[in-house]
Design an enzyme around this catalytic site. Structure first.
Site, PDB file in Angstrom:
ATOM      1  N   SER A 148      18.921  59.689-128.258  1.00 12.65           N
ATOM      2  CA  SER A 148      18.994  61.068-128.760  1.00 12.65           C
ATOM      3  C   SER A 148      20.428  61.564-128.623  1.00 12.65           C
ATOM      4  CB  SER A 148      18.099  61.989-127.925  1.00 12.65           C
ATOM      5  OG  SER A 148      18.382  63.354-128.239  1.00 12.65           O
ATOM      6  N   TYR A 161      15.985  64.997-119.832  1.00 12.03           N
ATOM      7  CA  TYR A 161      15.945  64.220-121.087  1.00 12.03           C
ATOM      8  C   TYR A 161      17.328  63.619-121.395  1.00 12.03           C
ATOM      9  CZ  TYR A 161      15.051  63.422-126.118  1.00 12.03           C
ATOM     10  OH  TYR A 161      14.906  62.875-127.374  1.00 12.03           O
ATOM     11  N   LYS A 165      18.132  59.601-121.740  1.00  8.97           N
ATOM     12  CA  LYS A 165      18.629  58.951-122.961  1.00  8.97           C
ATOM     13  C   LYS A 165      20.037  58.381-122.737  1.00  8.97           C
ATOM     14  CE  LYS A 165      15.114  59.619-125.861  1.00  8.97           C
ATOM     15  NZ  LYS A 165      14.239  58.514-126.289  1.00  8.97           N
TER      16      LYS A 165
HETATM   17  N1  LIG Z   1      12.248  64.528-133.303  1.00  9.83           N
HETATM   18  C1  LIG Z   1      13.501  64.700-132.876  1.00  9.83           C
HETATM   19  O1  LIG Z   1      14.166  65.704-133.190  1.00  9.83           O
HETATM   20  C2  LIG Z   1      14.134  63.655-132.009  1.00  9.83           C
HETATM   21  C3  LIG Z   1      15.510  63.790-131.741  1.00  9.83           C
HETATM   22  C4  LIG Z   1      16.127  62.846-130.936  1.00  9.83           C
HETATM   23  C5  LIG Z   1      15.400  61.778-130.434  1.00  9.83           C
HETATM   24  N2  LIG Z   1      14.073  61.672-130.698  1.00  9.83           N
HETATM   25  C6  LIG Z   1      13.362  60.531-130.119  1.00  9.83           C
HETATM   26  O2  LIG Z   1      12.613  59.873-131.123  1.00  9.83           O
HETATM   27  C7  LIG Z   1      11.456  59.275-130.544  1.00  9.83           C
HETATM   28  C8  LIG Z   1      10.219  59.657-131.342  1.00  9.83           C
HETATM   29  O3  LIG Z   1      10.118  61.062-131.382  1.00  9.83           O
HETATM   30  P1  LIG Z   1       9.244  61.811-132.506  1.00  9.83           P
HETATM   31  O4  LIG Z   1       9.897  63.125-132.722  1.00  9.83           O
HETATM   32  O5  LIG Z   1       9.007  60.921-133.682  1.00  9.83           O
HETATM   33  O6  LIG Z   1       7.869  62.041-131.699  1.00  9.83           O
HETATM   34  P2  LIG Z   1       6.367  62.300-132.238  1.00  9.83           P
HETATM   35  O7  LIG Z   1       6.367  62.807-133.632  1.00  9.83           O
HETATM   36  O8  LIG Z   1       5.721  63.107-131.157  1.00  9.83           O
HETATM   37  O9  LIG Z   1       5.720  60.832-132.225  1.00  9.83           O
HETATM   38  C9  LIG Z   1       5.699  60.117-131.039  1.00  9.83           C
HETATM   39  C10 LIG Z   1       4.923  58.816-131.215  1.00  9.83           C
HETATM   40  O10 LIG Z   1       4.984  58.098-129.965  1.00  9.83           O
HETATM   41  C11 LIG Z   1       3.659  57.849-129.503  1.00  9.83           C
HETATM   42  N3  LIG Z   1       3.628  57.875-128.037  1.00  9.83           N
HETATM   43  C12 LIG Z   1       3.778  58.938-127.221  1.00  9.83           C
HETATM   44  N4  LIG Z   1       3.636  58.571-125.944  1.00  9.83           N
HETATM   45  C13 LIG Z   1       3.379  57.237-125.947  1.00  9.83           C
HETATM   46  C14 LIG Z   1       3.115  56.292-124.932  1.00  9.83           C
HETATM   47  N5  LIG Z   1       3.089  56.636-123.633  1.00  9.83           N
HETATM   48  N6  LIG Z   1       2.881  55.010-125.285  1.00  9.83           N
HETATM   49  C15 LIG Z   1       2.892  54.648-126.599  1.00  9.83           C
HETATM   50  N7  LIG Z   1       3.153  55.502-127.589  1.00  9.83           N
HETATM   51  C16 LIG Z   1       3.383  56.790-127.270  1.00  9.83           C
HETATM   52  C17 LIG Z   1       2.822  58.948-130.131  1.00  9.83           C
HETATM   53  O11 LIG Z   1       1.476  58.581-130.277  1.00  9.83           O
HETATM   54  P3  LIG Z   1       0.371  58.768-129.133  1.00  9.83           P
HETATM   55  O12 LIG Z   1       0.570  60.139-128.540  1.00  9.83           O
HETATM   56  O13 LIG Z   1      -0.888  58.577-129.872  1.00  9.83           O
HETATM   57  O14 LIG Z   1       0.613  57.666-128.122  1.00  9.83           O
HETATM   58  C18 LIG Z   1       3.461  59.033-131.522  1.00  9.83           C
HETATM   59  O15 LIG Z   1       2.966  58.014-132.358  1.00  9.83           O
HETATM   60  C19 LIG Z   1      11.443  59.702-129.068  1.00  9.83           C
HETATM   61  O16 LIG Z   1      11.996  58.674-128.279  1.00  9.83           O
HETATM   62  C20 LIG Z   1      12.340  60.924-129.053  1.00  9.83           C
HETATM   63  O17 LIG Z   1      12.961  61.135-127.794  1.00  9.83           O
HETATM   64  C21 LIG Z   1      13.429  62.584-131.467  1.00  9.83           C
END
Ligand SMILES: NC(=O)c1ccc[n+]([C@@H]2O[C@H](COP(=O)([O-])OP(=O)(O)OC[C@H]3O[C@@H](n4cnc5c(N)ncnc54)[C@H](OP(=O)(O)O)[C@@H]3O)[C@@H](O)[C@H]2O)c1
Length: 257
Positions: A148, A161, A165
């Protein structure tokens, strides 16, 4: 000289994507499949994975659904074993499951702080440990860790966080040294991407502040991260390892609320 566009093809490759049920992970799984890969889909909610698998099957690629909590090492072992048994090999790993909301540094317990650190780093470490052998057997592989921009930008309320990261980034650099030349390991630092995770914190006022510090003038879409993942997974990036790529609309300044 090699035909450069063909270097972006993922034909014949097999990828594992964690957190593949929604958001960035779903987009990465679909993007890799569109580029020609078969994909093992891991997350905790089976119904989400089934729906992504159906989209991948419609593209003519194979997908397997492996319900898995990445905090459970036995589940990670099963994920690797099922991928090898059902898809034949492993050449790409996308460590995407992770995250954490803002924290109050005056109140957060040591236990909650450790959970954020562990969740964002340890499953990626263990999965890399488990796939490097199979990747070597397959002739080589690529790992992409989803970090991130919070790892880089100093920001209020994100000490846990951001630290987690940042640890993932440095682990990426160090493991790349351990496992070159057979396995390349890179990370992506997404900026604000429109997913369910972001929607939990996104008010119209916050979105306006975020847009002000995003030179490209919009928040990112999951496909923006998937495109970078396909690049870092494919032979197009065959001479890149141990690097952290910002995909963040040009952000250099944190959004402060
Ligand atoms: N969105 C942003 O703005 C952003 C920015 C920077 C970095 N990121 C990073 O991108 C990644 C994904 O974020 P996102 O925004 O796409 O999140 P999201 O929309 O909440 O999706 C998260 C996915 O991960 C799964 N997950 C959560 N906990 C888990 C676990 N313990 N074991 C296996 N799977 C798990 C969830 O499914 P289940 O709950 O069914 O397991 C879901 O499929 C993260 O690492 C986050 O830190 C996101």
């Amino acid at each position: 000289m090699q035909h450069v566009p063909s270097m972006f093809s993922m034909e014949g490759q097999v990828a594992i994507v964690t957190g593949a049920g929604k958001g960035i992970g779903r987009a990465c799984a679909l993007g890799l499949a569109q580029a020609g890969a078969d994909v093992a889909l891991a997350a905790r909610t089976q119904a989400d994975l089934e729906s992504v698998a159906a989209e991948i099957h419609a593209l003519g690629r194979k997908a397997i659904v492996v319900p898995c909590d990445v905090n459970n090492e036995q589940a990670l072992e099963l994920l690797v074993q099922r991928t090898l048994a059902e898809l034949g090999k492993i050449t790409v790993l996308v460590n995407n499951a992770g995250g954490a909301g803002p924290n109050d540094p005056r109140k957060m317990s040591a236990d909650d702080f450790s959970k954020v650190l562990t969740w964002n780093v340890a499953p990626a470490y263990l999965l890399i440990q488990k796939v490097v052998g199979p990747m070597r057997d397959a002739g080589g592989g690529a790992v992409i860790n989803i970090s991130s921009m919070a790892a880089r930008l100093a920001q209020k309320h994100f000490s846990a966080y951001g630290a987690a990261k940042a640890a993932l980034n440095q682990m990426t650099r160090n493991l790349a040294q351990d496992f070159a030349p057979h396995v390349r390991i890179n990370a992506i630092e997404p900026g604000a991407i429109k997913t369910d995770a972001l929607a939990r914190y996104l008010t119209p006022e916050r979105e306006e502040v975020m847009l002000r510090v995003t030179p490209m003038g919009s928040l990112g879409q999951p496909e923006d991260i998937a495109a970078a993942v396909v690049f870092l997974a494919s032979p197009a990036s065959r001479w890149i390892t141990g690097k952290v790529l910002g995909v963040d609309g040009g952000s250099e300044v944190p959004a402060t609320f």
